[in-house]
Design a protein around this motif. Structure first.
Motif, PDB file in Angstrom:
ATOM      1  N   LYS A 219      -1.598  -8.116 -18.105  1.00 25.72           N
ATOM      2  CA  LYS A 219      -0.890  -8.412 -19.353  1.00 25.72           C
ATOM      3  C   LYS A 219      -1.884  -8.656 -20.478  1.00 25.72           C
ATOM      4  O   LYS A 219      -2.847  -9.391 -20.325  1.00 25.72           O
ATOM      5  N   THR A 220      -1.650  -8.016 -21.581  1.00 22.63           N
ATOM      6  CA  THR A 220      -2.367  -8.228 -22.828  1.00 22.63           C
ATOM      7  C   THR A 220      -3.886  -8.186 -22.678  1.00 22.63           C
ATOM      8  O   THR A 220      -4.596  -9.052 -23.158  1.00 22.63           O
ATOM      9  N   VAL A 221      -4.359  -7.177 -21.970  1.00 22.82           N
ATOM     10  CA  VAL A 221      -5.791  -6.928 -21.905  1.00 22.82           C
ATOM     11  C   VAL A 221      -6.008  -5.535 -22.468  1.00 22.82           C
ATOM     12  O   VAL A 221      -5.288  -4.602 -22.115  1.00 22.82           O
ATOM     13  N   ASP A 222      -6.955  -5.392 -23.348  1.00 20.99           N
ATOM     14  CA  ASP A 222      -7.229  -4.116 -24.015  1.00 20.99           C
ATOM     15  C   ASP A 222      -5.997  -3.599 -24.758  1.00 20.99           C
ATOM     16  O   ASP A 222      -5.787  -2.408 -24.877  1.00 20.99           O
ATOM     17  N   ARG A 223      -5.129  -4.510 -25.195  1.00 24.11           N
ATOM     18  CA  ARG A 223      -3.950  -4.212 -26.009  1.00 24.11           C
ATOM     19  C   ARG A 223      -2.863  -3.436 -25.258  1.00 24.11           C
ATOM     20  O   ARG A 223      -2.002  -2.826 -25.858  1.00 24.11           O
ATOM     21  N   LEU A 224      -2.919  -3.452 -23.921  1.00 21.48           N
ATOM     22  CA  LEU A 224      -1.902  -2.784 -23.100  1.00 21.48           C
ATOM     23  C   LEU A 224      -1.423  -3.719 -21.998  1.00 21.48           C
ATOM     24  O   LEU A 224      -2.168  -4.573 -21.533  1.00 21.48           O
ATOM     25  N   ASN A 225      -0.179  -3.524 -21.571  1.00 24.97           N
ATOM     26  CA  ASN A 225       0.351  -4.160 -20.369  1.00 24.97           C
ATOM     27  C   ASN A 225       0.488  -3.053 -19.330  1.00 24.97           C
ATOM     28  O   ASN A 225       1.192  -2.067 -19.569  1.00 24.97           O
ATOM     29  N   LEU A 226      -0.197  -3.197 -18.198  1.00 28.80           N
ATOM     30  CA  LEU A 226      -0.163  -2.198 -17.129  1.00 28.80           C
ATOM     31  C   LEU A 226       0.326  -2.865 -15.847  1.00 28.80           C
ATOM     32  O   LEU A 226      -0.121  -3.964 -15.510  1.00 28.80           O
ATOM     33  N   THR A 227       1.237  -2.206 -15.136  1.00 30.91           N
ATOM     34  CA  THR A 227       1.820  -2.784 -13.929  1.00 30.91           C
ATOM     35  C   THR A 227       1.935  -1.725 -12.837  1.00 30.91           C
ATOM     36  O   THR A 227       2.340  -0.593 -13.103  1.00 30.91           O
ATOM     37  N   VAL A 228       1.594  -2.125 -11.612  1.00 33.51           N
ATOM     38  CA  VAL A 228       1.833  -1.327 -10.407  1.00 33.51           C
ATOM     39  C   VAL A 228       2.620  -2.236  -9.484  1.00 33.51           C
ATOM     40  O   VAL A 228       2.178  -3.347  -9.187  1.00 33.51           O
ATOM     41  N   ASP A 229       3.794  -1.786  -9.028  1.00 32.33           N
ATOM     42  CA  ASP A 229       4.664  -2.695  -8.270  1.00 32.33           C
ATOM     43  C   ASP A 229       4.265  -2.884  -6.809  1.00 32.33           C
ATOM     44  O   ASP A 229       4.564  -3.915  -6.230  1.00 32.33           O
ATOM     45  N   LYS A 230       3.586  -1.918  -6.176  1.00 37.56           N
ATOM     46  CA  LYS A 230       3.167  -2.054  -4.775  1.00 37.56           C
ATOM     47  C   LYS A 230       1.746  -1.541  -4.606  1.00 37.56           C
ATOM     48  O   LYS A 230       1.401  -0.479  -5.131  1.00 37.56           O
ATOM     49  N   THR A 231       0.935  -2.291  -3.878  1.00 38.35           N
ATOM     50  CA  THR A 231      -0.444  -1.867  -3.625  1.00 38.35           C
ATOM     51  C   THR A 231      -0.825  -1.957  -2.145  1.00 38.35           C
ATOM     52  O   THR A 231      -1.942  -1.625  -1.783  1.00 38.35           O
ATOM     53  N   GLU A 232       0.104  -2.434  -1.316  1.00 39.10           N
ATOM     54  CA  GLU A 232      -0.160  -2.563   0.120  1.00 39.10           C
ATOM     55  C   GLU A 232       0.962  -1.870   0.890  1.00 39.10           C
ATOM     56  O   GLU A 232       2.138  -2.132   0.653  1.00 39.10           O
ATOM     57  N   PHE A 233       0.574  -0.997   1.827  1.00 38.93           N
ATOM     58  CA  PHE A 233       1.547  -0.216   2.590  1.00 38.93           C
ATOM     59  C   PHE A 233       1.221  -0.297   4.073  1.00 38.93           C
ATOM     60  O   PHE A 233       0.049  -0.192   4.460  1.00 38.93           O
ATOM     61  N   VAL A 234       2.255  -0.466   4.890  1.00 36.30           N
ATOM     62  CA  VAL A 234       2.113  -0.492   6.348  1.00 36.30           C
ATOM     63  C   VAL A 234       3.032   0.588   6.909  1.00 36.30           C
ATOM     64  O   VAL A 234       4.229   0.616   6.592  1.00 36.30           O
ATOM     65  N   PHE A 235       2.475   1.474   7.741  1.00 30.86           N
ATOM     66  CA  PHE A 235       3.238   2.559   8.353  1.00 30.86           C
ATOM     67  C   PHE A 235       3.145   2.464   9.868  1.00 30.86           C
ATOM     68  O   PHE A 235       2.114   2.044  10.405  1.00 30.86           O
ATOM     69  N   LYS A 236       4.192   2.909  10.537  1.00 31.83           N
ATOM     70  CA  LYS A 236       4.115   3.142  11.975  1.00 31.83           C
ATOM     71  C   LYS A 236       3.497   4.515  12.139  1.00 31.83           C
ATOM     72  O   LYS A 236       3.809   5.444  11.391  1.00 31.83           O
ATOM     73  N   ARG A 237       2.626   4.652  13.114  1.00 30.94           N
ATOM     74  CA  ARG A 237       1.909   5.910  13.315  1.00 30.94           C
ATOM     75  C   ARG A 237       2.886   7.064  13.496  1.00 30.94           C
ATOM     76  O   ARG A 237       3.833   6.987  14.260  1.00 30.94           O
ATOM     77  N   SER A 238       2.647   8.160  12.770  1.00 31.45           N
ATOM     78  CA  SER A 238       3.498   9.345  12.876  1.00 31.45           C
ATOM     79  C   SER A 238       2.802  10.398  13.738  1.00 31.45           C
ATOM     80  O   SER A 238       1.571  10.414  13.850  1.00 31.45           O
TER      81      SER A 238
ATOM     82  N   TYR B  57       1.973  10.616   5.692  1.00 28.20           N
ATOM     83  CA  TYR B  57       2.637   9.413   5.192  1.00 28.20           C
ATOM     84  C   TYR B  57       2.895   9.578   3.701  1.00 28.20           C
ATOM     85  O   TYR B  57       2.246  10.395   3.040  1.00 28.20           O
ATOM     86  N   ASN B  58       3.814   8.795   3.168  1.00 28.46           N
ATOM     87  CA  ASN B  58       4.126   8.868   1.746  1.00 28.46           C
ATOM     88  C   ASN B  58       3.948   7.496   1.095  1.00 28.46           C
ATOM     89  O   ASN B  58       4.708   6.576   1.357  1.00 28.46           O
ATOM     90  N   ILE B  59       2.936   7.396   0.248  1.00 25.34           N
ATOM     91  CA  ILE B  59       2.713   6.186  -0.539  1.00 25.34           C
ATOM     92  C   ILE B  59       3.523   6.359  -1.820  1.00 25.34           C
ATOM     93  O   ILE B  59       3.408   7.373  -2.501  1.00 25.34           O
ATOM     94  N   SER B  60       4.346   5.371  -2.147  1.00 22.23           N
ATOM     95  CA  SER B  60       5.185   5.471  -3.337  1.00 22.23           C
ATOM     96  C   SER B  60       5.194   4.126  -4.075  1.00 22.23           C
ATOM     97  O   SER B  60       5.419   3.086  -3.462  1.00 22.23           O
ATOM     98  N   PHE B  61       4.925   4.173  -5.374  1.00 25.06           N
ATOM     99  CA  PHE B  61       4.939   2.961  -6.183  1.00 25.06           C
ATOM    100  C   PHE B  61       5.352   3.318  -7.606  1.00 25.06           C
ATOM    101  O   PHE B  61       5.398   4.487  -7.978  1.00 25.06           O
ATOM    102  N   THR B  62       5.676   2.292  -8.382  1.00 23.36           N
ATOM    103  CA  THR B  62       6.036   2.485  -9.783  1.00 23.36           C
ATOM    104  C   THR B  62       4.897   1.975 -10.657  1.00 23.36           C
ATOM    105  O   THR B  62       4.404   0.863 -10.461  1.00 23.36           O
ATOM    106  N   PHE B  63       4.483   2.806 -11.603  1.00 21.16           N
ATOM    107  CA  PHE B  63       3.449   2.455 -12.572  1.00 21.16           C
ATOM    108  C   PHE B  63       4.106   2.371 -13.947  1.00 21.16           C
ATOM    109  O   PHE B  63       4.847   3.267 -14.345  1.00 21.16           O
TER     110      PHE B  63
END
Length: 173
Positions: A42-61, A66-72
């Motif tokens: 928040k409020t660094v370099d005049r921008l607010n940047l957000t990533v909702d997920k950064t840790e993923f756990v999968f059962k071995r396929s 695998y599909n990593i999916s997050f919102t930026f």
């Protein structure tokens, strides 16, 4: 003019062919059994940047995909500031491509070199769903990063380029 028209037609044809192929690959990749983490700047370099997920756990396929999916999300802190998302990439995790789609309710903007908008004196946040189909062999934890390159400043002339690296953890059990 003919060359430019040919390039536009070629880009359109490639998009029509590759988008369904990418969507099929993402749909068939294994989804995480658990997610967590997240990042808010928040409020660094005049921008607010957000990533909702950064840790993923999968059962071995069986096929190691695998599909990593997050919102930026990105937004300027003030309407008259200058802000551009130059690029978003994934480092240290094997993937052939990244699929960006506008998140629910967000205007359709291509993520690379996107000038963050404002209208009527108010900032407008942009959000993308980021899907990264990847191949990871075996079990264990892979530590990568989400690399966001952006430019920000009071004006375009006084803006500086920045690189933000957000830790990304993928665990295969």
């Amino acid at each position: 003019m003919k060359k430019k028209k040919s390039l536009v037609i070629l880009a359109f044809v490639l998009a029509v062919i590759l988008i369904p192929v990418g969507a099929f690959a993402v749909k068939n990749a294994v989804q995480p059994s658990a997610t967590g983490g997240g990042f808010v700047q928040k409020t660094v370099d005049r921008l607010n940047l957000t990533v909702d997920k950064t840790e993923f756990v999968f059962k071995r396929s069986a096929d190691n995909t695998y599909n990593i999916s997050f919102t930026f999300s990105a937004e300027k802190t003030e309407a008259d500031f200058y802000g551009v998302i130059n690029s978003l990439s994934i480092d240290k995790i094997s993937s052939e491509y990244i699929l960006f789609t506008a998140a629910d309710g967000s205007p359709q903007y291509v993520i690379n070199d996107t000038v963050l908008p404002a209208s009527g004196g108010k900032t407008q946040p942009l959000s993308w769903t980021v899907e990264v189909p990847c191949s990871i062999q075996g079990t264990g934890t892979v530590n990568g990063s989400i690399r966001i390159e952006y430019t920000s400043g009071v004006t375009q002339q006084s803006a500086d380029s920045h690189l933000l690296e957000i830790p990304l953890t993928v665990t295969i059990k």
